[in-house]
Design a protein around this motif. Sequence first.
Motif, mmCIF file in Angstrom:
data_model
loop_
_atom_site.group_PDB
_atom_site.id
_atom_site.type_symbol
_atom_site.label_atom_id
_atom_site.label_comp_id
_atom_site.label_asym_id
_atom_site.label_seq_id
_atom_site.Cartn_x
_atom_site.Cartn_y
_atom_site.Cartn_z
ATOM 1 N N MET A 136 42.764 -23.960 10.914
ATOM 2 C CA MET A 136 41.557 -24.737 10.652
ATOM 3 C C MET A 136 40.462 -23.785 10.166
ATOM 4 S SD MET A 136 41.436 -27.259 13.982
ATOM 5 C CE MET A 136 39.927 -28.047 13.391
ATOM 6 N N ILE A 137 39.555 -24.280 9.362
ATOM 7 C CA ILE A 137 38.373 -23.478 9.016
ATOM 8 C C ILE A 137 37.559 -23.330 10.295
ATOM 9 C CG2 ILE A 137 36.258 -23.356 7.656
ATOM 10 C CD1 ILE A 137 37.672 -25.089 5.543
ATOM 11 N N PRO A 138 37.355 -22.112 10.784
ATOM 12 C CA PRO A 138 36.697 -21.937 12.081
ATOM 13 C C PRO A 138 35.254 -22.445 12.096
ATOM 14 C CG PRO A 138 37.890 -19.952 11.462
ATOM 15 C CD PRO A 138 37.855 -20.835 10.240
ATOM 16 N N PHE B 271 44.446 -23.415 4.360
ATOM 17 C CA PHE B 271 43.631 -23.960 5.443
ATOM 18 C C PHE B 271 43.998 -25.428 5.619
ATOM 19 C CE2 PHE B 271 40.777 -20.362 4.427
ATOM 20 C CZ PHE B 271 40.550 -19.892 5.710
ATOM 21 N N SER B 272 43.884 -25.935 6.862
ATOM 22 C CA SER B 272 44.327 -27.298 7.124
ATOM 23 C C SER B 272 43.378 -28.009 8.088
ATOM 24 C CB SER B 272 45.739 -27.290 7.713
ATOM 25 O OG SER B 272 45.750 -26.723 9.006
ATOM 26 N N SER B 273 43.642 -29.294 8.293
ATOM 27 C CA SER B 273 42.957 -30.162 9.245
ATOM 28 C C SER B 273 41.542 -30.510 8.748
ATOM 29 C CB SER B 273 42.917 -29.499 10.627
ATOM 30 O OG SER B 273 42.549 -30.424 11.608
ATOM 31 N N GLN B 274 40.680 -30.889 9.688
ATOM 32 C CA GLN B 274 39.359 -31.380 9.321
ATOM 33 C C GLN B 274 38.432 -30.234 8.911
ATOM 34 O OE1 GLN B 274 37.516 -34.190 12.003
ATOM 35 N NE2 GLN B 274 39.478 -34.764 12.868
ATOM 36 N N ILE B 275 37.646 -30.489 7.894
ATOM 37 C CA ILE B 275 36.595 -29.544 7.513
ATOM 38 C C ILE B 275 35.513 -29.632 8.583
ATOM 39 C CG2 ILE B 275 34.834 -29.001 5.790
ATOM 40 C CD1 ILE B 275 36.734 -30.268 3.708
ATOM 41 N N LEU C 44 43.526 -30.330 3.824
ATOM 42 C CA LEU C 44 42.193 -30.489 4.382
ATOM 43 C C LEU C 44 41.733 -31.943 4.301
ATOM 44 C CD1 LEU C 44 40.262 -27.359 3.051
ATOM 45 C CD2 LEU C 44 40.875 -27.848 5.427
ATOM 46 N N GLU C 45 40.908 -32.332 5.295
ATOM 47 C CA GLU C 45 40.375 -33.688 5.339
ATOM 48 C C GLU C 45 38.875 -33.644 5.582
ATOM 49 O OE1 GLU C 45 43.943 -36.358 7.174
ATOM 50 O OE2 GLU C 45 42.804 -35.128 8.603
ATOM 51 N N LEU C 46 38.191 -34.584 4.968
ATOM 52 C CA LEU C 46 36.750 -34.725 5.169
ATOM 53 C C LEU C 46 36.538 -36.003 5.969
ATOM 54 C CD1 LEU C 46 34.218 -33.125 4.209
ATOM 55 C CD2 LEU C 46 33.948 -34.854 2.449
ATOM 56 N N LYS C 47 36.458 -35.856 7.306
ATOM 57 C CA LYS C 47 36.323 -37.025 8.183
ATOM 58 C C LYS C 47 35.064 -36.922 9.028
ATOM 59 C CE LYS C 47 41.134 -38.532 8.487
ATOM 60 N NZ LYS C 47 42.293 -38.799 9.390
ATOM 61 N N ASN D 163 37.955 -39.808 3.144
ATOM 62 C CA ASN D 163 37.991 -41.208 3.533
ATOM 63 C C ASN D 163 36.619 -41.618 4.042
ATOM 64 O OD1 ASN D 163 38.808 -43.763 4.128
ATOM 65 N ND2 ASN D 163 40.000 -43.218 5.940
ATOM 66 N N SER D 164 35.646 -41.532 3.164
ATOM 67 C CA SER D 164 34.280 -41.905 3.515
ATOM 68 C C SER D 164 33.601 -42.445 2.274
ATOM 69 C CB SER D 164 33.506 -40.692 4.061
ATOM 70 O OG SER D 164 33.398 -39.681 3.093
ATOM 71 N N PRO D 165 32.539 -43.219 2.450
ATOM 72 C CA PRO D 165 31.842 -43.763 1.286
ATOM 73 C C PRO D 165 31.322 -42.664 0.372
ATOM 74 C CG PRO D 165 31.121 -44.850 3.299
ATOM 75 C CD PRO D 165 31.954 -43.679 3.716
#
Length: 229
Positions: A121-123, A142-146, A173-176, A201-203
């Motif tokens: 993950m990005i620390p 890099f993986s998982s949520q930003i 990577l995900e932007l949640k 997955n956001s407006p």
Amino acid sequence: MASSSTHFFLLSLVFLMISFQPSSHQQLCHKDEYLTIMQFKDNFLIERQASTYPKVNLWNSQGVDCCSWEGIWCDQDTSNVIGLDLSSSCLFGSINSSSGLFHLGHLQYLNLPLNDFNFSMIPAAVENLSKLTYLNLSSSFFSSQIPLEISKLHNLAKLNLSFNLDYSHQGLLELKRLNLNSLAQNLTKLEWLDLSSVGINSPITKALANMSSLTYLHFGQYGLLGKFL
């Protein structure tokens, strides 16, 4: 769009030339920063490949002044490390918030693309690098949520988190928790933003349109779900 990208690249080169040019009167780097950089390096395996160039392998042969090492730039007046370019440096291993990297509080330029951070993950400790104007973590596994802490880097002019892909070429990577609205509201100095292959997955907020400094914006490929609000 291409011309904007080229323009920003040229501005980045000018920034490097002006801010990081060596000085014949330059002092030795600070001991604590020397130790921090060595600790960061020693946390990784160096997996040499034909197409890559591991700058860090040369450091031990370049003396004890880390300001003279390839890929490192220091402030001419204070000798603090303000630039770190380890792109394509064959780094392999995980990185977390305890990494010495996040103790380099004077960093303005951090360039780490084309390494393998082993799906880390990005620390969250990235927020410690509050002086960053340039951050490139692209194509580095890099993986998982930003993390939300990215949005606290208020001085960022360029942010590139693109093409962190797994071995089947799916975005990692995900932007949640951190959404586009938070980025737009907090990173008001951004001129260049690349989130290609990031799952979003956001407006798509209209706040992006109000980022007056933004000259380049790229989502690309995967995962852009939503609508303009």
